[in-house]
Design a protein around this motif. Structure first.
Motif, mmCIF file in Angstrom:
data_model
loop_
_atom_site.group_PDB
_atom_site.id
_atom_site.type_symbol
_atom_site.label_atom_id
_atom_site.label_comp_id
_atom_site.label_asym_id
_atom_site.label_seq_id
_atom_site.Cartn_x
_atom_site.Cartn_y
_atom_site.Cartn_z
ATOM 1 N N ILE A 39 -7.843 -8.012 -48.407
ATOM 2 C CA ILE A 39 -7.467 -9.074 -49.202
ATOM 3 C C ILE A 39 -6.617 -10.140 -48.689
ATOM 4 N N LEU A 40 -7.176 -11.420 -48.880
ATOM 5 C CA LEU A 40 -6.353 -12.529 -48.439
ATOM 6 C C LEU A 40 -5.979 -13.317 -49.557
ATOM 7 N N ASP A 41 -4.881 -13.844 -49.500
ATOM 8 C CA ASP A 41 -4.147 -14.926 -50.496
ATOM 9 C C ASP A 41 -3.996 -16.248 -49.522
ATOM 10 N N VAL A 42 -4.784 -17.280 -49.823
ATOM 11 C CA VAL A 42 -4.432 -18.204 -48.865
ATOM 12 C C VAL A 42 -3.680 -19.490 -49.598
ATOM 13 N N ALA A 43 -2.779 -19.942 -48.820
ATOM 14 C CA ALA A 43 -1.486 -20.542 -49.573
ATOM 15 C C ALA A 43 -0.931 -19.733 -50.721
ATOM 16 N N THR A 44 -0.381 -18.609 -50.303
ATOM 17 C CA THR A 44 0.380 -17.732 -51.383
ATOM 18 C C THR A 44 1.607 -18.157 -52.152
ATOM 19 N N GLY A 45 2.323 -19.266 -51.710
ATOM 20 C CA GLY A 45 3.284 -19.667 -52.246
ATOM 21 C C GLY A 45 4.367 -18.815 -52.315
ATOM 22 N N THR A 46 4.655 -18.389 -53.442
ATOM 23 C CA THR A 46 5.710 -17.460 -53.932
ATOM 24 C C THR A 46 5.275 -16.031 -53.792
ATOM 25 N N GLY A 47 4.045 -15.923 -53.385
ATOM 26 C CA GLY A 47 3.505 -14.570 -53.072
ATOM 27 C C GLY A 47 3.095 -13.572 -54.450
ATOM 28 N N ALA A 50 -0.567 -12.130 -54.332
ATOM 29 C CA ALA A 50 -0.515 -10.982 -53.557
ATOM 30 C C ALA A 50 0.114 -9.852 -53.888
ATOM 31 N N LEU A 51 1.317 -9.806 -54.468
ATOM 32 C CA LEU A 51 2.185 -8.792 -54.993
ATOM 33 C C LEU A 51 1.269 -8.015 -56.066
ATOM 34 N N GLU A 52 0.860 -8.860 -56.746
ATOM 35 C CA GLU A 52 0.275 -8.308 -58.243
ATOM 36 C C GLU A 52 -1.126 -7.478 -57.636
ATOM 37 N N MET A 53 -1.782 -7.943 -56.810
ATOM 38 C CA MET A 53 -3.051 -7.510 -56.120
ATOM 39 C C MET A 53 -2.858 -6.141 -55.462
ATOM 40 N N ALA A 54 -1.559 -6.262 -54.633
ATOM 41 C CA ALA A 54 -1.216 -5.013 -53.855
ATOM 42 C C ALA A 54 -0.597 -3.907 -54.819
ATOM 43 N N HIS A 55 -0.118 -4.061 -55.842
ATOM 44 C CA HIS A 55 0.149 -3.152 -56.955
ATOM 45 C C HIS A 55 -1.084 -2.613 -57.599
ATOM 46 N N GLU A 56 -2.166 -3.651 -57.726
ATOM 47 C CA GLU A 56 -3.219 -3.003 -58.584
ATOM 48 C C GLU A 56 -4.209 -2.526 -57.658
ATOM 49 N N GLY A 64 -0.809 -12.435 -47.486
ATOM 50 C CA GLY A 64 -0.631 -13.701 -47.857
ATOM 51 C C GLY A 64 0.059 -14.647 -46.949
ATOM 52 N N ILE A 65 -0.467 -15.918 -46.889
ATOM 53 C CA ILE A 65 -0.466 -16.792 -45.512
ATOM 54 C C ILE A 65 -0.095 -18.286 -46.565
ATOM 55 N N ASP A 66 1.052 -18.832 -45.788
ATOM 56 C CA ASP A 66 1.530 -20.123 -46.371
ATOM 57 C C ASP A 66 2.318 -20.910 -45.208
ATOM 58 N N ILE A 67 2.262 -22.213 -45.362
ATOM 59 C CA ILE A 67 2.764 -23.079 -44.616
ATOM 60 C C ILE A 67 4.411 -23.113 -44.710
ATOM 61 N N SER A 68 4.713 -22.554 -46.035
ATOM 62 C CA SER A 68 6.248 -22.572 -46.254
ATOM 63 C C SER A 68 6.622 -21.367 -46.750
ATOM 64 N N PRO A 69 7.605 -20.909 -45.907
ATOM 65 C CA PRO A 69 8.261 -19.573 -46.241
ATOM 66 C C PRO A 69 9.106 -19.173 -47.465
ATOM 67 N N ASN A 84 1.610 -2.157 -48.608
ATOM 68 C CA ASN A 84 0.345 -2.592 -48.434
ATOM 69 C C ASN A 84 0.293 -4.133 -48.547
ATOM 70 N N CYS A 85 1.266 -4.883 -48.591
ATOM 71 C CA CYS A 85 1.506 -6.242 -48.727
ATOM 72 C C CYS A 85 2.079 -6.939 -47.772
ATOM 73 N N HIS A 86 1.535 -8.033 -46.897
ATOM 74 C CA HIS A 86 1.920 -8.457 -45.888
ATOM 75 C C HIS A 86 1.971 -10.123 -45.982
ATOM 76 N N PHE A 87 3.083 -10.639 -45.528
ATOM 77 C CA PHE A 87 3.214 -12.083 -45.766
ATOM 78 C C PHE A 87 3.625 -12.662 -44.297
ATOM 79 N N GLN A 88 2.863 -13.869 -43.837
ATOM 80 C CA GLN A 88 3.125 -14.531 -42.655
ATOM 81 C C GLN A 88 2.970 -15.993 -43.019
ATOM 82 N N LEU A 89 3.778 -16.807 -42.043
ATOM 83 C CA LEU A 89 3.803 -18.256 -41.876
ATOM 84 C C LEU A 89 2.672 -18.440 -41.147
#
Length: 281
Positions: A39-47, A50-56, A64-69, A84-89
């Motif tokens: 599952i991918l969250d594009v422009a995840t923001g605060t995440g 993505a966090l809720e989906m990782a728990h569910e 989750g990816i975003d241009i701002s960390p 199971n949740c991963h964030f990257q710039l």
């Protein structure tokens, strides 16, 4: 165009809870909780999504990816990221760092002020690339306009349209999301919009939406075209609140879902996308 400070982060979280309530959950396609989904969250923001989906979906691999960390990092106390949740710039416009056909579900929300029409076309093609055949894309967008608007509110509407145009962004373009996805190659594309109340007249949802409106309106009023002082801005917001209550103003929010076709097929399976009914306000 929009800031990424604490106030903006809080507004992004508020938007998440608004959207989740409006559409009765974090997703509107059929997903198997027992499957090892990607599952991918594009422009995840605060995440938060993505966090809720990782728990569910504990068996899923959520990115989750975003241009701002401003998303969380491992070990941030109560915001600890599950394994199971991963964030990257990542700058979406530079291409996504994932192979072709990688994701089962891609989610993208509220990039109305971030993409020009040409860039949105580019992004649609990139999202199709990273989806698995028969995988789903879900978009949630708003044109940022307040409907049933009074005179002062219309002034803010004008600023919300004209300010983005300085960067070649047209908020009204999101009204064409459905044909845009079809042109990119998606099938089974469904689209509908709901009315999101703004003001106390809409109950708790309307009150939260009003707070979100204040954040956006302040950006336009004090921005490059509005040029209002803090005192002038506060007075304008008071009048907008009065108009929204009197006229029962609202935003329009669009939900669009599409599916990547199976490779080398002519006929397509029946749609598996389930769209919710409008929630009561």
């Amino acid at each position: 165009m929009l800031p990424n400070d604490l106030t903006e982060s809080e507004r992004l979280d508020a938007q998440h809870y608004i959207v989740r309530y409006c559409f009765q959950g974090n997703y509107n396609v059929k997903l198997d909780r027992g499957a090892k989904l990607k599952i991918l969250d594009v422009a995840t923001g605060t995440g938060v999504w993505a966090l809720e989906m990782a728990h569910e979906f504990p068996l899923a691999e959520v990115h989750g990816i975003d241009i701002s960390p401003i998303y969380p990092t491992p070990g941030q106390g109560s915001n600890m990221v599950p394994p199971n949740c991963h964030f990257q710039l990542c700058n979406l416009l530079d291409g996504l760092p994932f192979p072709d056909g990688y994701f089962d579900f891609v989610y993208q929300r509220l990039l109305v002020y971030a993409l020009t029409p040409a860039q949105r076309k580019q992004v649609n093609t990139e999202l199709l690339r990273i989806l698995k055949p028969s995988g789903h894309l879900q978009l949630v967008e708003s044109d940022g306009l307040i409907y049933n608007a009074g005179q002062t509110t219309e002034m803010v509407n004008t600023l919300s349209l004209e300010t983005p145009k300085l960067k070649s962004v047209d908020p009204k373009e999101i009204r064409h999301l459905k044909p845009g996805l079809r042109r990119a190659g998606f099938i089974q594309v469904n689209c509908f919009n709901i009315a999101l109340p703004v003001g106390d007249w809409g109950g708790p949802l309307g009150q939260l939406s009003l707070q979100n409106m204040h954040g956006l309106a302040t950006i336009w009023l004090k921005g490059e075209l509005g040029r209002q002082t803090q005192e002038e801005c506060e007075a304008t917001l008071v009048e907008i609140d009065r108009e929204c209550e009197q006229l029962q103003s609202f935003y329009k929010v669009w939900l669009v879902v599409g599916q990547k076709p199976l490779l080398n097929t002519i006929s397509h399976p029946p749609p598996t996308t389930a769209l919710p009914s409008n929630p009561p306000f």
